[in-house]
Design an enzyme around this catalytic site. Structure first.
Site, short mmCIF file in Angstrom:
data_model
loop_
_atom_site.label_atom_id
_atom_site.label_comp_id
_atom_site.label_asym_id
_atom_site.label_seq_id
_atom_site.Cartn_x
_atom_site.Cartn_y
_atom_site.Cartn_z
N TYR A 152 0.84 -1.21 0.00
CA TYR A 152 0.00 0.00 0.00
C TYR A 152 0.87 1.25 0.00
CZ TYR A 152 -2.93 3.70 2.05
OH TYR A 152 -3.57 4.89 2.31
N LYS A 156 1.35 4.74 -2.58
CA LYS A 156 1.30 6.15 -2.17
C LYS A 156 2.64 6.84 -2.46
CE LYS A 156 -2.98 6.17 -0.81
NZ LYS A 156 -3.98 6.93 -1.56
N1 LIG Z 1 -8.10 6.72 6.72
C1 LIG Z 1 -6.81 6.91 6.89
O1 LIG Z 1 -6.28 6.82 8.01
C2 LIG Z 1 -5.93 7.29 5.72
C3 LIG Z 1 -4.60 7.63 5.97
C4 LIG Z 1 -3.79 7.99 4.89
C5 LIG Z 1 -4.32 8.03 3.62
N2 LIG Z 1 -5.62 7.68 3.42
C6 LIG Z 1 -6.12 7.75 2.04
O2 LIG Z 1 -7.24 8.61 2.00
C7 LIG Z 1 -8.15 8.19 0.99
C8 LIG Z 1 -9.53 7.97 1.58
O3 LIG Z 1 -9.41 7.06 2.66
P1 LIG Z 1 -10.66 6.64 3.58
O4 LIG Z 1 -10.10 6.18 4.86
O5 LIG Z 1 -11.69 7.70 3.57
O6 LIG Z 1 -11.16 5.34 2.75
P2 LIG Z 1 -12.59 4.67 2.63
O7 LIG Z 1 -12.35 3.26 2.27
O8 LIG Z 1 -13.43 4.99 3.83
O9 LIG Z 1 -13.24 5.44 1.37
C9 LIG Z 1 -12.72 5.28 0.08
C10 LIG Z 1 -13.82 5.59 -0.91
O10 LIG Z 1 -13.27 5.35 -2.21
C11 LIG Z 1 -14.21 4.60 -2.95
N3 LIG Z 1 -13.53 3.78 -3.96
C12 LIG Z 1 -12.66 2.77 -3.76
N4 LIG Z 1 -12.30 2.20 -4.92
C13 LIG Z 1 -12.98 2.88 -5.89
C14 LIG Z 1 -13.04 2.75 -7.29
N5 LIG Z 1 -12.38 1.79 -7.94
N6 LIG Z 1 -13.80 3.63 -7.99
C15 LIG Z 1 -14.52 4.59 -7.35
N7 LIG Z 1 -14.50 4.74 -6.01
C16 LIG Z 1 -13.75 3.89 -5.29
C17 LIG Z 1 -14.92 3.72 -1.94
O11 LIG Z 1 -16.16 3.24 -2.41
C18 LIG Z 1 -15.04 4.68 -0.76
O12 LIG Z 1 -16.22 5.45 -0.80
C19 LIG Z 1 -7.54 6.92 0.38
O13 LIG Z 1 -6.80 7.27 -0.78
C20 LIG Z 1 -6.62 6.42 1.48
O14 LIG Z 1 -5.59 5.63 0.97
C21 LIG Z 1 -6.44 7.30 4.42
#
Ligand SMILES: NC(=O)c1ccc[n+]([C@@H]2O[C@H](COP(=O)([O-])OP(=O)(O)OC[C@H]3O[C@@H](n4cnc5c(N)ncnc54)[C@H](O)[C@@H]3O)[C@@H](O)[C@H]2O)c1
Length: 247
Positions: A152, A156
């Site tokens: 992962y 990133k």
């Molecule tokens: N939550 C954390 O702690 C964290 C930390 C660092 C980075 N991030 C990054 O932030 C972003 C959002 O994270 P989150 O925690 O809100 O995730 P989440 O899983 O709650 O939400 C992700 C959203 O993306 C959508 N999605 C996934 N694959 C898809 C696709 N192929 N086409 C269209 N939509 C799609 C999902 O349906 C979902 O609504 C991500 O890129 C994640 O890697 C999150």
């Protein structure tokens, strides 16, 4: 309502829940017209009902043709696209010995290839109207490393490199490209992972200098700033929003 993004047309991928939903709502609060994108038909209907300035686009970001049709629809309806936030992402928290190819491939397709293709598509449309701002969501794991997230964090890391090069390449057409690198953010996914273990959460917090987990709003505020004209001299930057974490 603030006027930070007054009448800017913003596209936010992965807007149905978590960080993406907060980014979309913050941008509406800041005066934008927001097109939220997500996979599951109906998953954003409550947002559409509640907010006049929110429009739902249902497509999988890995499907190039569907993505193209959706972006063309926004351009046709609004005449211009000002902001793209590449937030949709998938994560498999698995050790190197456990991750399987399908999982690694899916992470690269959603977290990297789809981002590159959306930037290709949208930057061209932005250029026709004098430019715009693109914000990619990376992760602190790409900067600091994280055991159990090697594959992962590699996706990133790719986004960070892509952001820096794309910023240089797209600057002449007026498109800025930056990334936000969140730390651990308290989302639905986090709740699922840690609901049974206060001890695990406390261990995580102990490594965050500001002494708390991030909120989706913390990330959304950074995105609104980078999307806005207040950051007009900022491009190619990776903004850590992680409470000064050491993971
Ligand atoms: N939550 C954390 O702690 C964290 C930390 C660092 C980075 N991030 C990054 O932030 C972003 C959002 O994270 P989150 O925690 O809100 O995730 P989440 O899983 O709650 O939400 C992700 C959203 O993306 C959508 N999605 C996934 N694959 C898809 C696709 N192929 N086409 C269209 N939509 C799609 C999902 O349906 C979902 O609504 C991500 O890129 C994640 O890697 C999150």
């Amino acid at each position: 309502m603030s006027e930070l993004l007054k009448d800017k047309v913003c596209i936010v991928t992965g807007a149905a829940q978590g960080i993406g939903k907060s980014i979309a709502l913050k941008m509406i609060e800041d005066g934008a017209i927001v097109y939220g994108c997500d996979r599951l038909e109906g998953s954003m209907s409550a947002l559409e009902l509640e907010f006049e300035r929110f429009h739902a686009l249902y497509f999988d970001v890995t499907h190039a043709q569907a993505a193209k049709e959706s972006m063309m629809r926004v351009k046709k309806e609004q005449g211009h696209i000002d902001v793209l936030v590449n937030n949709a992402g998938v994560v498999f928290n698995k050790k190197i010995g456990m991750i399987v190819r399908e999982e690694t491939e899916l992470m690269f397709r959603v977290n990297v290839i789809a981002v590159i293709e959306l930037v290709q598509l949208v930057s061209r449309l932005m250029a026709r109207n004098g430019g715009g701002s693109i914000v990619n969501i990376a992760s602190v794991t790409a900067v600091l490393g994280s055991s159990g997230q090697s594959a992962y964090s590699a996706t990133k890391g790719a986004i960070i490199s892509f952001t820096k090069s794309a910023a240089k390449e797209l600057a002449p057409i007026g498109v800025r490209v930056n990334a936000v690198a969140p730390g651990i953010v308290k989302t639905e996914r986090f709740a699922e992972l840690y609901e049974d273990s206060k001890e695990k959460i406390d261990m995580r917090i102990a490594k965050i200098a500001l002494g708390r987990l991030g909120s989706p709003d913390d990330i959304a505020n950074a995105c609104s700033f980078l999307a806005s004209d207040r950051s007009s001299y900022i491009s190619g930057q990776i903004l850590g929003v992680d409470g000064c974490a050491s993971i």
